[in-house]
Design an enzyme around this catalytic site. Structure first.
Site, PDB file in Angstrom:
ATOM      1  N   HIS A 295       4.940  -1.688  -1.982  1.00 31.48           N
ATOM      2  CA  HIS A 295       6.181  -0.997  -2.319  1.00 31.48           C
ATOM      3  C   HIS A 295       6.173   0.399  -1.706  1.00 31.48           C
ATOM      4  CE1 HIS A 295       6.744  -3.722  -6.081  1.00 31.48           C
ATOM      5  NE2 HIS A 295       7.512  -4.127  -5.086  1.00 31.48           N
ATOM      6  N   PHE A 473       1.507   2.497  -4.540  1.00 27.25           N
ATOM      7  CA  PHE A 473       0.169   2.015  -4.920  1.00 27.25           C
ATOM      8  C   PHE A 473       0.214   0.577  -5.437  1.00 27.25           C
ATOM      9  CE2 PHE A 473       0.404   6.546  -6.666  1.00 27.25           C
ATOM     10  CZ  PHE A 473       0.194   7.137  -5.425  1.00 27.25           C
ATOM     11  N   HIS A 474       1.030  -0.281  -4.806  1.00 24.09           N
ATOM     12  CA  HIS A 474       1.164  -1.670  -5.256  1.00 24.09           C
ATOM     13  C   HIS A 474       0.823  -2.684  -4.154  1.00 24.09           C
ATOM     14  CE1 HIS A 474       4.452  -0.362  -8.395  1.00 24.09           C
ATOM     15  NE2 HIS A 474       3.234   0.011  -8.749  1.00 24.09           N
ATOM     16  N   PRO A 475      -0.278  -2.534  -3.426  1.00 24.83           N
ATOM     17  CA  PRO A 475      -0.561  -3.478  -2.343  1.00 24.83           C
ATOM     18  C   PRO A 475      -0.933  -4.866  -2.863  1.00 24.83           C
ATOM     19  CG  PRO A 475      -2.441  -2.028  -2.656  1.00 24.83           C
ATOM     20  CD  PRO A 475      -1.344  -1.502  -3.547  1.00 24.83           C
ATOM     21  N   MET A 512       5.713 -10.487  -2.731  1.00 27.64           N
ATOM     22  CA  MET A 512       5.695  -9.324  -3.622  1.00 27.64           C
ATOM     23  C   MET A 512       6.467  -9.633  -4.895  1.00 27.64           C
ATOM     24  SD  MET A 512       4.674  -6.042  -2.779  1.00 27.64           S
ATOM     25  CE  MET A 512       4.183  -4.959  -4.109  1.00 27.64           C
TER      26      MET A 512
END
Length: 542
Positions: A295, A473-475, A512
């Protein structure tokens, strides 16, 4: 070389790893060993929700990664914090508990992953949740992961909710409920005013079972294989090397960055890339490290004309008192993560479902502490909301920098490489501006600091986005589930080409999810525990 034995080894103690290890140890009777590269979560600041901004930006408990230069973001290298401590990123993240839309998971099922349909993952979510509202059709009330929602919050958060409704968006009472679209308040992995990391929720109670052992400060060098089966893990503890052996199974839960790195160091990955680093190929698996998704956010920020924001906490004496109150009593302003309200929005009214997520902050930064003698400029009172596209099309990769296990891998997210992504993000900026322009904010709205009122055209906004956009910080996605040639694991998280090895963390997500990724990662860990325990029980029955 010393050796240690366990029935099940879990590499990584983060959101997925802690959940998987804790459940297996408590529910199956199997001996479980957790390997964590970081240290114990002894630091009392980890428990204080407001300290999230400090933890994310500091080196303590943090791998402190950076991306490679991003071509579509003016070749900037973005900071990628990842948790390096017991609890992993759940010990330093924002604690927001969102699970995604049912269509996210039904989409996975339609890819040939029937165990991951919405009705299947909902059961897993309910199993782990200790929801503040108790047991319902959509929430679990008895799980180890305690969840809370604020009953009191900053007045500006209420203004944001009112303005959102004035802009035509519904008020939702649950972003994880049947009607998540609109503005509302988030659920948090917070209990009694203190962070409830996955380690607190699942590893701490599992220790009482006597079946769980935790090894901290243990850097994984490689997975040891014998005749096509994963049998152990070689680790470095200081200058000492040790191999730990698994009697039944190894679960790799090192996260979207470190899980593919460990596989490649073990000879599992694209043969041509491994050869470049002189690594012998055990399994030619080209999808390892590919399909990276994340994101990407921007912030719309204003000055605030009234002194009611987090700026009041920037003085070190006030921050110190708030910190002590939160540590000892679990109350006060530091006992809350300040992204109190937010929104699930549509960039285009013609869409069937929201494609944007926002978090509102009644301040200028989540790191609401001003150190004595700080030279940073005091910008006064302000507020912002961030916004990001929930389901971006752009994909990148994680690859080895070298064959040295202590060398950070290369992270290339390729943000905004898909043309649609910047258009959706630009639409998000305009949605936030519409909300902040409503009458509810008239008594509080000062000058627009970002993007700035002078930036109105598509070209101006796109240039600004490329200059300032940052990771949320959403890998996810670098060891994706699936049945195609780029899949790394099957629908039960078993690694293709290797027996006795599963991957269970955000890296297995094929696409995602429409949410913060902490909750889905714990759900994946819980499902991994179910898969392993089914095998374990079958072994006992035999």
């Amino acid at each position: 070389m010393p050796t240690t034995n366990a029935d099940v080894i879990v590499i990584g103690s983060g959101s997925a790893g802690a959940t998987a290890a804790g459940r297996i140890a408590m529910e199956s009777g199997a001996r479980v060993l957790v390997i964590e590269a970081g240290g114990r979560d002894w630091n009392p600041l980890i428990r204080v929700p407001l300290m999230t901004g400090i933890l994310l930006r500091g080196r303590h408990a943090n791998w402190f990664y950076h991306s490679e230069a991003e071509p579509q973001l003016e070749n900037r290298k973005l900071f990628w914090p990842r948790g390096k401590v017991l609890g992993g990123s759940s010990a330093i993240n924002g604690m927001v508990w969102t699970r995604g839309l049912p269509s996210d998971y039904d989409g996975w099922a339609q890819m040939g992953l029937p165990d991951w349909s919405w009705d299947k993952v909902l059961k897993s979510y309910k199993d782990i949740e200790g929801h503040w509202g108790g047991e319902t059709d959509l929430h679990g009330g008895h799980g180890h992961q305690t969840l809370s929602k604020y009953t009191e919050f900053n007045p500006l958060s209420g203004v944001f909710l009112e303005a959102g409704q004035q802009a035509g968006h519904p008020l939702t009472d649950d972003f994880n409920g049947a009607a998540p679209e609109g503005v509302g308040r988030y659920d948090y992995a917070i209990a009694g005013g203190r962070r409830k990391s996955a380690a607190e929720a699942f590893l701490k109670p599992a220790l009482a079972s006597g079946n769980l052992q935790i090894m901290t400060g243990a850097h994984v060098l490689r997975i040891v294989m014998d005749k096509g089966r994963a049998v152990g893990v070689e680790v470095a503890i200081g200058k000492r090397r040790e191999i730990v052996y698994a009697g039944t199974e190894i679960i790799l839960s090192a996260g979207t960055v470190n899980s593919p790195q460990i596989l490649m160091l073990s000879g599992i990955g694209a043969a041509d890339q491994l050869a470049q680093h002189g690594i012998d190929v055990a399994v030619d698996l080209p999808g390892v490290g590919q399909n990276l998704r994340d994101h990407l956010l921007v912030r719309v920020e204003y000055d605030c004309t009234q002194p009611i924001t987090l700026h009041n906490l920037l003085r070190a004496d006030r921050a110190g008192l708030a910190l002590l109150e939160a540590m000892w009593r679990g109350t006060g302003p530091a006992s809350r993560f300040p992204l109190e309200a937010g929104a699930f929005l549509k960039s285009d009214d013609a869409l069937d479902e929201p494609d944007l997520q926002a978090h509102f902050l009644p301040g200028r930064s989540t790191a609401a502490v001003r150190l004595p003698f700080s030279r940073a400029p005091d910008r006064g009172h302000g507020f912002f909301a961030n916004i990001y596209q929930m389901r971006p099309d752009s994909t990148g990769e994680v690859s080895l920098r070298s064959a040295d296990p202590f060398d950070a891998p290369k992270i290339r997210a390729n943000y905004l490489s898909a043309p649609r992504d910047i258009a959706v993000l630009r639409g998000g900026v305009r949605r936030l501006r519409e909300i902040f322009a409503q009458p509810a904010f008239d008594a509080f709205r000062g000058a627009e600091n970002a993007p700035g009122a002078e930036l109105q055209s598509d070209a101006d906004l796109d240039a600004w986005i490329r200059k300032v956009a940052d990771t949320v910080f959403h890998p996810v996605g670098t060891c994706k589930m699936g049945n195609d040639t780029m899949a790394v694991v099957d629908g039960q998280l078993r690694l293709y080409g290797v027996d006795g090895l599963r991957v269970a963390d955000a890296s297995v997500m094929p696409t995602m999810p429409s949410c913060n990724t902490g909750a889905p990662s714990q759900m994946i860990g819980s499902k991994a525990a179910d898969f392993v325990m089914e095998q374990w029980n079958g072994k006992d029955a035999a």
